[in-house]
Design an enzyme around this catalytic site. Structure first.
Site, PDB file in Angstrom:
ATOM      1  N   LYS A 112       0.865  -1.190   0.000  1.00  0.00           N
ATOM      2  CA  LYS A 112       0.000   0.000   0.000  1.00  0.00           C
ATOM      3  C   LYS A 112       0.895   1.230   0.000  1.00  0.00           C
ATOM      4  CE  LYS A 112      -2.642   1.293   3.653  1.00  0.00           C
ATOM      5  NZ  LYS A 112      -2.038   2.619   3.986  1.00  0.00           N
ATOM      6  N   GLU A 114       0.816   5.473   0.159  1.00  0.00           N
ATOM      7  CA  GLU A 114       0.112   6.741   0.343  1.00  0.00           C
ATOM      8  C   GLU A 114       0.624   7.743  -0.684  1.00  0.00           C
ATOM      9  OE1 GLU A 114       0.320   8.397   4.300  1.00  0.00           O
ATOM     10  OE2 GLU A 114      -0.320   6.517   5.231  1.00  0.00           O
ATOM     11  N   GLU A 181      -9.271   7.577   2.702  1.00  0.00           N
ATOM     12  CA  GLU A 181      -9.292   7.837   4.152  1.00  0.00           C
ATOM     13  C   GLU A 181      -9.806   9.241   4.458  1.00  0.00           C
ATOM     14  OE1 GLU A 181      -5.737   6.861   6.362  1.00  0.00           O
ATOM     15  OE2 GLU A 181      -6.682   7.485   8.241  1.00  0.00           O
TER      16      GLU A 181
HETATM   17  O1  KIV Z   1      -1.736   2.059   8.482  1.00  0.00           O
HETATM   18  C1  KIV Z   1      -2.962   1.887   8.566  1.00  0.00           C
HETATM   19  O2  KIV Z   1      -3.459   1.199   9.461  1.00  0.00           O
HETATM   20  C2  KIV Z   1      -3.824   2.537   7.588  1.00  0.00           C
HETATM   21  C3  KIV Z   1      -5.279   2.705   7.900  1.00  0.00           C
HETATM   22  C4  KIV Z   1      -5.932   3.618   6.966  1.00  0.00           C
HETATM   23  C5  KIV Z   1      -6.049   1.466   7.972  1.00  0.00           C
HETATM   24  O3  KIV Z   1      -3.357   2.946   6.572  1.00  0.00           O
END
Ligand code: KIV
Length: 254
Positions: A112, A114, A181
């Site tokens: 994931k 950001e 988010e």
């Molecule tokens: O690191 C995390 O827990 C997230 C949340 C948005 C679930 O990115």
């Protein structure tokens, strides 16, 4: 049934995707027994279990340590691991090596990242290299120092336009899903309707293709949980009662 990026893509418009964080074998076993679809080894491990004030101090080594613990459980859920602060904005070959480490050595099945539209070219290079990427937009906890705190996103026209553009850019770059988010629910709904990949919301209303939550928040194990997180079991209070009962037994030589 083992969940894959394909399972998730197929769920869009058919069934809601259930995602939750886990950081170790104990919480991964809980997520697996509860038949969740995605386990996120989130960099929230930093503030939720490692005692930091934010996700910023979390390193690649920490992510690797926790992702490997989750993967040893071999859950049916897809395992995604967070790329920590700064890494996706640096040298691409370093980033690819980190993704390789998380996938080859630690057992993550996706990463994931950001970032807004500016990271879409990086996501395109990763997906071309076979790294499944879950793109995370809206509130980016890794930007907490730059923002000066946490807030809701999508309240102004320019911010809405930027987030819509980022969602489209990440879809085009090959991200298998979007994490939305702390967005205004109408913007999250608009993005969900506007992209062909699934959206997973947190604090962004109910009109996403799925939801994610920090497990410790819903189990009553965090001292300060976000307002949108419902507590389903107050395990923190139960644990204190249990340890206190043990203390009494020891002191009374039972
Ligand atoms: O690191 C995390 O827990 C997230 C949340 C948005 C679930 O990115």
């Amino acid at each position: 049934m083992k969940r894959t990026t394909k399972t998730l893509r197929q769920a869009k418009g058919v069934s809601q995707i259930v995602c939750i964080t886990a950081y170790d074998a104990v919480t991964a076993r809980i997520a697996d027994a509860a038949d969740t679809d995605v386990i996120l080894v989130g960099d929230s491990v930093g503030n939720v279990v490692l005692g930091f004030d934010s996700t910023v101090p979390v390193t690649v080594d920490m992510m690797a340590h926790h992702a490997a613990a989750v993967a040893r459980v071999r859950p049916n859920a897809l395992i995604a691991a967070d790329i920590p602060f700064g890494v996706a904005h640096g040298d691409f070959s370093e980033l690819l090596k980190i993704c390789m480490r998380l996938m080859q050595e630690c057992g993550a099945e996706a990463v994931k990242i950001e970032g807004g539209e500016e990271v879409a070219p990086t996501i395109a290079r990763l997906t071309a290299a076979g790294v499944p990427v879950w793109a995370h937009i809206g509130l980016q906890a890794q930007n907490v120092f730059q923002e000066g705190g946490y807030r809701k996103f999508g309240k102004t026209e320019s911010e809405r336009a930027a987030l819509l553009a980022a969602a489209k850019a990440h879809e085009k770059a090959g991200a298998f899903a979007l994490l939305l988010e702390m967005m205004t629910p109408d913007l999250a709904a608009e993005i969900t309707r506007g992209v062909s990949i699934p959206t997973v919301g947190i604090g962004s209303g109910k009109d996403c293709d799925g939801q994610i939550i920090v497990m410790h928040d819903i189990l009553g194990l965090t001292p300060k949980k976000p307002s949108f997180a419902k507590v389903y079991a107050d395990l923190g209070a139960q644990a204190v009662a249990a340890v206190s009962a043990y203390r009494d037994d020891v002191r009374s030589k039972k």
